[in-house]
Scaffold this active site. Structure first.
Site, short mmCIF file in Angstrom:
data_model
loop_
_atom_site.label_atom_id
_atom_site.label_comp_id
_atom_site.label_asym_id
_atom_site.label_seq_id
_atom_site.Cartn_x
_atom_site.Cartn_y
_atom_site.Cartn_z
CB VAL A 175 -0.96 0.00 1.21
CG1 VAL A 175 -1.79 1.29 1.24
CG2 VAL A 175 -1.89 -1.21 1.15
CG ASP A 176 3.55 2.45 3.25
OD1 ASP A 176 2.61 3.25 3.42
OD2 ASP A 176 4.16 1.91 4.19
CB THR A 177 5.06 0.06 -2.87
OG1 THR A 177 6.02 -0.40 -1.91
CG2 THR A 177 5.70 0.06 -4.23
#
Length: 439
Positions: A175-177
């Site tokens: 999700v961060d990526t």
């Protein structure tokens, strides 16, 4: 073909308040694209990931692998913006900036007059990207959030894992990526829009929204059909053969997603008769008879190695399941220029994965190492804010800015010890002390 030599975002300045993954990965990509990224860090420790566990470049007192992964090419400015003198420097930096990136919880920067609503009138061309867990408004906006929690809440975990097991998180901070990649797209779109409007704007990017948008066909499967998509482990609930298969020395993954690919796969395995076998002649029949198809395929695949099968399947979507060592030692990784060694200012050579962007005319610049904490403090504020040596020394004495001495891990403490031993006037009038730097 000749190249202009200038990366595509040359001339763009970014003031970066972000920490951990989503924001730093975004600004690392912007830096590769040529933007000057000024990373504002807490003088007492810096980005949270500098203290991360696991291997450290340069040994136990070196730099965290976690920090090194997401901060290539930036200029580190150790600056305490919670103090009025620090805020004054931030405003000097913002006056020359095109983009500001932050990932504090909504409301944190407002206490210091650095939120977008406070900055908008003063810097009308400034683009402000705000990354948060649940967005800048709404009843959940004050909640903290990290990647695995968003994987859980968005439904991602419910479709990941073995068919009869529990839902699993993705090991990579997915999700961060994806938020980082969407952030780069959003900033470039806002820069393009500014050519027409002459105005900056705020970009509200929530990890939660990104996770939901990334559900893709899994989300539409539920919305249109009303049923929960089924977990299938390494396989696929609606496609076969689409899974991992045993070979003589390990596993290979095959994603045979249509009829032509199945025909070509059967020929490559020496069994063209499978194509017309009633059990396997359509995708629906292959899914219904997946255990038998898998058994027959593995009987053949176990007669040779995963490397040899990869060569035989070169014209097909199939490849060996590799360890990290196998993957990063693969010659093609080096041929693509994806592995680089950086000369870090404090710990020396560090191997890292480089940029995956390849422009034909405006090549990216991923040659600059991640910075040591505060490495550029004595250069950036004086150059942009017009501070004199004495002013820099005074700010350092008040710990408004970091102290650039030899080792970022001990810089602040060493400054304090010097002041105690030699008095508060020790730094007055002295030239700034710089770390050795390669960029």
């Amino acid at each position: 073909m000749s190249q202009s030599g200038r990366p595509p975002l040359s001339g763009i300045r970014v003031v970066d308040f972000s920490r951990v993954i989503a924001g730093p990965m975004c600004t690392q990509i912007l830096s590769d694209m040529g933007a000057e990224v000024l990373k504002i860090e807490n003088p007492d420790g810096g980005d949270d990931t500098r203290k991360g566990a696991g291997p450290r470049a340069g040994g136990e007192q070196g730099e965290s692998h976690f920090f090194m992964a997401f901060n290539r090419g930036k200029k580190s400015v150790a600056l305490d913006f919670t103090k009025p003198e620090g805020q004054a420097i931030v405003h000097k930096l913002l006056a020359t900036a095109d983009v500001m990136v932050e990932n504090f919880r909504p409301g944190v920067l407002k206490k210091y007059g650095l939120d977008y609503s406070s900055l908008q009138a003063r810097y009308p061309r400034l683009i402000c990207l705000s990354i948060s867990a649940y967005g800048q408004s709404g009843p959940l906006s004050d909640r903290p959030g990290y990647d695995p929690v968003l994987q859980a809440e968005s439904g991602m975990m419910s479709v990941n894992g073995e068919a009869n097991g529990e839902g699993l998180r993705h090991a990579i901070a997915i999700v961060d990526t994806m938020t980082a990649i969407h952030s780069v797209a959003a900033i470039n779109a806002a820069l393009f829009a500014r050519h027409d409007t002459g105005k900056g704007q705020q970009i509200d990017l929530a990890l939660y929204d990104t996770a939901l948008a990334s559900l893709g066909n899994m989300g539409s499967y539920y919305l249109i059909g009303g049923d929960q998509p089924r977990r299938a482990g390494n396989g696929h609930f609606a496609s076969a053969p689409n899974s991992s298969f045993e070979t003589k020395n390990g596993k290979i993954y095959m994603a045979v997603a249509n009829q032509k690919l199945f025909t070509d796969t059967c020929k490559a395995m020496g069994h063209p008769e499978w194509v017309t076998d009633p059990r396997f002649s359509t995708i629906g029949q292959r899914v219904a008879n997946k255990p038998e198809l898998t058994r027959l395929m593995e009987e053949v695949l176990k007669t040779d190695t995963k490397e040899n099968w990869a060569q035989k399947f070169r014209h097909l979507p199939a490849g060996p399941i590799r360890t990290m060592k196998e993957a990063l030692d693969e010659p093609e990784v080096k041929r693509r220029g994806m592995l680089k060694t950086y000369q870090h200012a404090r710990v020396g050579p560090v191997p890292l994965i480089g940029s995956n962007y390849h422009f034909s005319d405006t090549p990216v610049d991923d040659t600059r190492p991640p910075p040591a904490l505060g490495e550029h403090t004595d250069r950036v504020p004086p150059a942009i804010a017009g501070l004199r040596v004495a002013a820099v020394a005074a700010l350092r004495a008040k710990t408004v800015i970091g102290c650039d001495i030899a080792s970022p891990a001990t810089a602040l403490g060493r400054c304090r010890r010097l002041r105690r031993r030699r008095g508060p006037g020790f730094f007055a009038g002295r030239a700034p002390l710089l770390w050795r730097s390669s960029g």
